[in-house]
Design a protein around this motif. Structure first.
Motif, PDB file in Angstrom:
ATOM      1  N   THR A   1     -11.334  -2.317  -0.904  1.00 60.13           N
ATOM      2  CA  THR A   1     -12.612  -2.296  -0.197  1.00 60.13           C
ATOM      3  C   THR A   1     -13.260  -3.665  -0.344  1.00 60.13           C
ATOM      4  O   THR A   1     -12.667  -4.592  -0.917  1.00 60.13           O
ATOM      5  CB  THR A   1     -13.540  -1.217  -0.771  1.00 60.13           C
TER       6      THR A   1
ATOM      7  N   ILE B   1     -14.724   6.616  -1.074  1.00 58.98           N
ATOM      8  CA  ILE B   1     -14.369   5.206  -0.862  1.00 58.98           C
ATOM      9  C   ILE B   1     -14.999   4.769   0.445  1.00 58.98           C
ATOM     10  O   ILE B   1     -14.807   5.413   1.474  1.00 58.98           O
ATOM     11  CB  ILE B   1     -12.849   4.995  -0.779  1.00 58.98           C
TER      12      ILE B   1
ATOM     13  N   SER C   1     -15.905   1.446   3.182  1.00 57.51           N
ATOM     14  CA  SER C   1     -15.559   0.102   3.664  1.00 57.51           C
ATOM     15  C   SER C   1     -14.148  -0.319   3.256  1.00 57.51           C
ATOM     16  O   SER C   1     -13.942  -1.415   2.748  1.00 57.51           O
ATOM     17  CB  SER C   1     -16.578  -0.928   3.158  1.00 57.51           C
ATOM     18  N   ILE C   2     -13.191   0.568   3.506  1.00 57.89           N
ATOM     19  CA  ILE C   2     -11.786   0.216   3.246  1.00 57.89           C
ATOM     20  C   ILE C   2     -11.347  -0.811   4.274  1.00 57.89           C
ATOM     21  O   ILE C   2     -11.542  -0.623   5.477  1.00 57.89           O
ATOM     22  CB  ILE C   2     -10.890   1.449   3.329  1.00 57.89           C
ATOM     23  N   TYR C   3     -10.739  -1.891   3.824  1.00 59.05           N
ATOM     24  CA  TYR C   3     -10.212  -2.857   4.792  1.00 59.05           C
ATOM     25  C   TYR C   3      -8.700  -2.990   4.711  1.00 59.05           C
ATOM     26  O   TYR C   3      -8.089  -3.546   5.606  1.00 59.05           O
ATOM     27  CB  TYR C   3     -10.892  -4.215   4.670  1.00 59.05           C
TER      28      TYR C   3
END
Length: 114
Positions: free
Chosen positions: A98, A28, A30-32
């Motif tokens: 993401t 995974i 660019s987890i925000y």
């Protein structure tokens, strides 16, 4: 392929505690946001708690009782639930967001009853 697996649900008496954990397998990027939602019988799914780089936020109904935490290195998110009430009974779902996708776990049952 990404999979989220929740654990830690169960039956607990009112006033008790449970800790839910969610682990993501697969890559995974660019987890925000990482969060927990729940669906009680006869109700719509609702946000319980979410954590982003700006910090955590909670539903009013769980503020002061639940704490969300995340481990960025392991892609895990936990939910510590204290002072549980019967109205917390629901299926709890983990969600990881993401830039391009939302990933959901299969859900874990939490039942608060004497």
């Amino acid at each position: 392929q990404v999979h989220l697996v929740e654990s830690g649900g169960g039956l607990v008496q009112p006033g008790g505690s449970l800790r839910l954990s969610c682990a993501a397998s697969g890559s995974i990027f660019s987890i925000y946001a990482m969060g927990w939602y729940r669906r009680a019988p006869g109700k719509q799914r609702e946000l319980v708690a979410q954590i982003t780089s700006a910090g955590p936020n909670y539903a009013d109904s769980v503020k002061g009782r639940f704490t969300i935490s995340r481990d960025n290195a392991k892609n895990t998110v936990d939910l510590q639930m204290n002072s549980l009430k019967p109205e917390d009974t629901a299926v709890y779902y983990c969600k990881i967001s993401t830039r391009n996708s939302n990933y959901w776990g299969q859900g874990t049952q939490v039942t608060v009853s004497s």
